[in-house]
Design an enzyme around this catalytic site. Sequence first.
Site, PDB file in Angstrom:
ATOM      1  N   LYS A  86       0.827  -1.210   0.000  1.00  0.00           N
ATOM      2  CA  LYS A  86       0.000   0.000   0.000  1.00  0.00           C
ATOM      3  C   LYS A  86       0.860   1.258   0.000  1.00  0.00           C
ATOM      4  CE  LYS A  86      -3.977  -2.134   2.282  1.00  0.00           C
ATOM      5  NZ  LYS A  86      -4.857  -2.143   3.480  1.00  0.00           N
ATOM      6  N   CYS A 107      -0.680   0.826   6.124  1.00  0.00           N
ATOM      7  CA  CYS A 107      -1.060  -0.083   7.215  1.00  0.00           C
ATOM      8  C   CYS A 107      -2.060  -1.117   6.715  1.00  0.00           C
ATOM      9  CB  CYS A 107      -1.713   0.676   8.374  1.00  0.00           C
ATOM     10  SG  CYS A 107      -0.688   1.915   9.169  1.00  0.00           S
ATOM     11  N   ASP A 108      -2.070  -2.249   7.385  1.00  0.00           N
ATOM     12  CA  ASP A 108      -3.119  -3.232   7.141  1.00  0.00           C
ATOM     13  C   ASP A 108      -3.364  -4.018   8.420  1.00  0.00           C
ATOM     14  OD1 ASP A 108      -4.745  -4.504   4.739  1.00  0.00           O
ATOM     15  OD2 ASP A 108      -4.156  -6.126   6.097  1.00  0.00           O
ATOM     16  N   SER A 109      -4.638  -4.233   8.722  1.00  0.00           N
ATOM     17  CA  SER A 109      -5.023  -4.949   9.943  1.00  0.00           C
ATOM     18  C   SER A 109      -5.861  -6.170   9.606  1.00  0.00           C
ATOM     19  CB  SER A 109      -5.827  -4.031  10.874  1.00  0.00           C
ATOM     20  OG  SER A 109      -5.099  -2.888  11.244  1.00  0.00           O
TER      21      SER A 109
END
Length: 211
Positions: A56, A77-79
């Site tokens: 990203k 970010c990635d969750s």
Amino acid sequence: MTRVVLGSASSGRLSVLRNAGIEPLVVVSDVDEDAIIAAHPSAPPDQVVTALASAKAGEVVTRLSHSDAADAVVIGCDSMLLLDGKLCGKPGSVDAAHRQWQTMSGRSADLVTGHCVIRLHDGEIVGNVTESSGTTVHFGTPSPDDLSAYLATGEPLWVAGAFTLDGLGGWFIDRIEGDPSNVIGVSLPVLRALFERLEVSVADLWSANGR
């Protein structure tokens, strides 16, 4: 002055940064998340979310204007929610969110967030650092009526794990162990550590990106 760029459409991440004194430039990333996940079939959860965060941030870098890329830090970010050894992303539908809640109600799971910060100077990448963070979430057991009403709001359909800590879903979280900002989608302690590795001062970012 170093510009902060947030490569995310998440209102939660934007709110965390704003509340922490930074008004970022928002450039929503455009990556094929399913393809990235498929490319890491046996990778540990922290590596999967970090790969997504890196993709990203990297994609956003390619679309910045010359002026924005002159002096910037780009945050990706990635969750995902780790439950029973499986990573759970955004459910995308009421039925999927309902199944998710049936599985996790009254239980505990880990919300894992991958972070990537890319440092730009004169349009060139001069630093790229990553880190992941996990927070244990202890879920309550909403009544059938409360769960149906929550699902009907649409809030849980497009967030990792089908819940929010900072929204309506907070009613159904008994407690957490770890960093609350990580659950919302961007860990301030992790970001601070990544900025330090890039020799970027939080105070300088306040000055350059203050509201």
